[in-house]
Design an enzyme around this catalytic site. Sequence first.
Site, PDB file in Angstrom:
ATOM      1  N   CYS A  96      28.315 -11.742 -44.770  1.00  0.00           N
ATOM      2  CA  CYS A  96      27.544 -12.597 -43.943  1.00  0.00           C
ATOM      3  C   CYS A  96      26.232 -12.697 -44.434  1.00  0.00           C
ATOM      4  O   CYS A  96      25.349 -13.604 -44.183  1.00  0.00           O
ATOM      5  CB  CYS A  96      27.479 -11.799 -42.494  1.00  0.00           C
ATOM      6  SG  CYS A  96      27.142 -10.103 -42.578  1.00  0.00           S
ATOM      7  N   HIS A 136      20.636 -13.093 -40.321  1.00  0.00           N
ATOM      8  CA  HIS A 136      20.207 -12.639 -41.617  1.00  0.00           C
ATOM      9  C   HIS A 136      19.554 -13.742 -42.433  1.00  0.00           C
ATOM     10  O   HIS A 136      19.722 -14.855 -42.564  1.00  0.00           O
ATOM     11  CB  HIS A 136      21.443 -12.608 -42.529  1.00  0.00           C
ATOM     12  CG  HIS A 136      22.557 -11.379 -41.958  1.00  0.00           C
ATOM     13  ND1 HIS A 136      22.156 -10.419 -40.951  1.00  0.00           N
ATOM     14  CD2 HIS A 136      23.635 -10.846 -42.419  1.00  0.00           C
ATOM     15  CE1 HIS A 136      22.793  -9.650 -40.706  1.00  0.00           C
ATOM     16  NE2 HIS A 136      23.978  -9.808 -41.648  1.00  0.00           N
TER      17      HIS A 136
HETATM   18  P1  NAP Z   1      32.931  -3.345 -34.328  1.00  0.00           P
HETATM   19  O1  NAP Z   1      31.681  -4.110 -33.604  1.00  0.00           O
HETATM   20  O2  NAP Z   1      32.550  -2.160 -34.877  1.00  0.00           O
HETATM   21  O3  NAP Z   1      34.342  -3.915 -34.013  1.00  0.00           O
HETATM   22  C1  NAP Z   1      35.438  -3.127 -34.472  1.00  0.00           C
HETATM   23  C2  NAP Z   1      36.741  -3.726 -33.773  1.00  0.00           C
HETATM   24  O4  NAP Z   1      37.462  -2.989 -34.661  1.00  0.00           O
HETATM   25  C3  NAP Z   1      36.916  -3.173 -32.374  1.00  0.00           C
HETATM   26  O5  NAP Z   1      37.704  -4.187 -31.765  1.00  0.00           O
HETATM   27  C4  NAP Z   1      37.534  -1.833 -32.710  1.00  0.00           C
HETATM   28  O6  NAP Z   1      38.378  -1.623 -31.487  1.00  0.00           O
HETATM   29  C5  NAP Z   1      38.739  -2.163 -33.634  1.00  0.00           C
HETATM   30  N1  NAP Z   1      38.947  -0.931 -34.364  1.00  0.00           N
HETATM   31  C6  NAP Z   1      38.180  -0.145 -34.765  1.00  0.00           C
HETATM   32  N2  NAP Z   1      38.753   0.997 -35.441  1.00  0.00           N
HETATM   33  C7  NAP Z   1      40.134   0.373 -35.101  1.00  0.00           C
HETATM   34  C8  NAP Z   1      41.461   1.155 -35.462  1.00  0.00           C
HETATM   35  N3  NAP Z   1      41.434   2.578 -36.087  1.00  0.00           N
HETATM   36  N4  NAP Z   1      42.646   0.505 -35.361  1.00  0.00           N
HETATM   37  C9  NAP Z   1      42.690  -0.949 -34.500  1.00  0.00           C
HETATM   38  N5  NAP Z   1      41.351  -1.579 -34.277  1.00  0.00           N
HETATM   39  C10 NAP Z   1      40.321  -0.526 -34.694  1.00  0.00           C
HETATM   40  O7  NAP Z   1      32.668  -4.339 -35.883  1.00  0.00           O
HETATM   41  P2  NAP Z   1      32.322  -5.922 -36.156  1.00  0.00           P
HETATM   42  O8  NAP Z   1      30.578  -6.108 -36.394  1.00  0.00           O
HETATM   43  O9  NAP Z   1      32.920  -6.588 -35.125  1.00  0.00           O
HETATM   44  O10 NAP Z   1      32.983  -6.304 -37.489  1.00  0.00           O
HETATM   45  C11 NAP Z   1      34.472  -6.294 -37.482  1.00  0.00           C
HETATM   46  C12 NAP Z   1      34.603  -6.682 -39.056  1.00  0.00           C
HETATM   47  O11 NAP Z   1      34.055  -8.252 -39.390  1.00  0.00           O
HETATM   48  C13 NAP Z   1      34.438  -5.792 -39.870  1.00  0.00           C
HETATM   49  O12 NAP Z   1      35.207  -5.742 -41.117  1.00  0.00           O
HETATM   50  C14 NAP Z   1      33.064  -6.395 -40.626  1.00  0.00           C
HETATM   51  O13 NAP Z   1      33.058  -5.947 -41.871  1.00  0.00           O
HETATM   52  C15 NAP Z   1      33.165  -7.914 -40.575  1.00  0.00           C
HETATM   53  N6  NAP Z   1      32.010  -8.603 -40.666  1.00  0.00           N
HETATM   54  C16 NAP Z   1      31.020  -8.242 -39.510  1.00  0.00           C
HETATM   55  C17 NAP Z   1      29.907  -9.159 -39.493  1.00  0.00           C
HETATM   56  C18 NAP Z   1      28.770  -8.896 -38.365  1.00  0.00           C
HETATM   57  O14 NAP Z   1      27.895  -9.703 -38.588  1.00  0.00           O
HETATM   58  N7  NAP Z   1      28.954  -8.080 -37.518  1.00  0.00           N
HETATM   59  C19 NAP Z   1      29.866 -10.229 -40.149  1.00  0.00           C
HETATM   60  C20 NAP Z   1      30.904 -10.552 -41.118  1.00  0.00           C
HETATM   61  C21 NAP Z   1      31.842  -9.546 -41.200  1.00  0.00           C
HETATM   62  P3  NAP Z   1      37.661  -0.767 -30.206  1.00  0.00           P
HETATM   63  O15 NAP Z   1      36.805  -1.654 -29.456  1.00  0.00           O
HETATM   64  O16 NAP Z   1      39.226  -0.499 -29.485  1.00  0.00           O
HETATM   65  O17 NAP Z   1      37.355   0.723 -30.783  1.00  0.00           O
END
Ligand code: NAP
Length: 366
Positions: free
Chosen positions: A162, A257
Amino acid sequence: MAKIPVGVLGATGMVGQNYIALLNNHPWFEVRFVAASPRSAGKKYAQAVAGRWQLAETYAPHVGEIMVEDANDVSRAAAAQKREDCAFVFSALEMGKAEILALEDAYAAAGIPVISNASANRWTADVPVLIGEINPHHADIIPAQRKARGWDRGFIAVKPNCSIQSYMTPLHALAQAGYPAQRLIVTTMQAVSGAGYPGVPSLDIIDNVVPYIGGEEEKTENEPLKIFGTIADGVIQNAALPKISAACNRVPVTDGHTACVNLEFAGKKPSIDEIKEIWTSFRALPQELDLPTAPKQPIIYREEDNRPQPRKDRDLDKAMAVVAGRLRPCNVFDIRFTALSHNTVRGAAGGGILNAELLKHKGYLA
Ligand code: NAP
């Protein structure tokens, strides 16, 4: 047109919630399958996100009623695909790299295309890292990817980090106009939502700036080279330029960002006015196709001295536009400017949905 049923893996997280909200009333896609960790599995979606829903927009009533599945159990998505509830998945999982690599492979092998936000597969040589306005042609590696893995319907396509979204399109527009960049110094100021939910502890970030985000500088320096690369022999070969030196900082901003960029051109140098004209007139395939999630104007230029600002500019054009400003000569390189993009929309869920729209247009999601 009947809508294509889709699944969201990681649907309860920061990016997953953005997918659910952005897909509400999407003209082509409808969420019919959601999965997350075993902690959420077995609950209705409404129950799984109760007390942790982060957005002003809410989810569609039918999504609130869907039972959350365990994303680790691919057979649940395969069963949903069989009953025509999941043609492909958006993946917004936060897990270890090895686990994500194995899981995304397993979904694709089961015949379920994966459009991912995770970083794990960004360096897999036959996996395209797509930004709709820059390298939609990289999707054409999918037949080679399928052939190499023995997959018939499944494939993996990913989105880049991002933090690079804000300045990649301006760089690409300049390169298209005959002004490729040779060297860049990039300083990012990244929002807390970039760390997911609950993310950065409040006592670390309120009244503070944290000058370190694990792995972010390496991604910022290297991912652009794959995006500017070319397909040869069934893999994507990196471009040699631009050489990038990055400093990534976490700042107390919720979404958006910002990047300050100092740029040296590889050859001839455009004037400041010419650059503004190149940026504001830039259009690409998503605009030509008028894809539902595409911004009308991918690069918006703000003339005010004190813009772009995250709070005031991140939501422009469905939060899918890049907003640039402060373009001026640089005392060391050629030019410097500031650019902003919404990290959870343009940089995550919105970018993923735009990729899916492109992939559908190209016939890979039939
Ligand atoms: P987040 O808020 O921490 O959400 C993580 C998700 O993954 C939740 O649905 C969680 O489920 C699930 N999860 C965690 N551990 C798991 C497991 N062991 N098995 C199956 N599911 C699991 O993270 P996020 O910011 O949304 O990011 C998600 C992805 O997008 C990441 O790979 C990150 O690097 C990428 N990303 C994020 C952004 C950003 O701006 N945030 C931008 C670009 C890319 P539960 O709710 O049940 O725990």
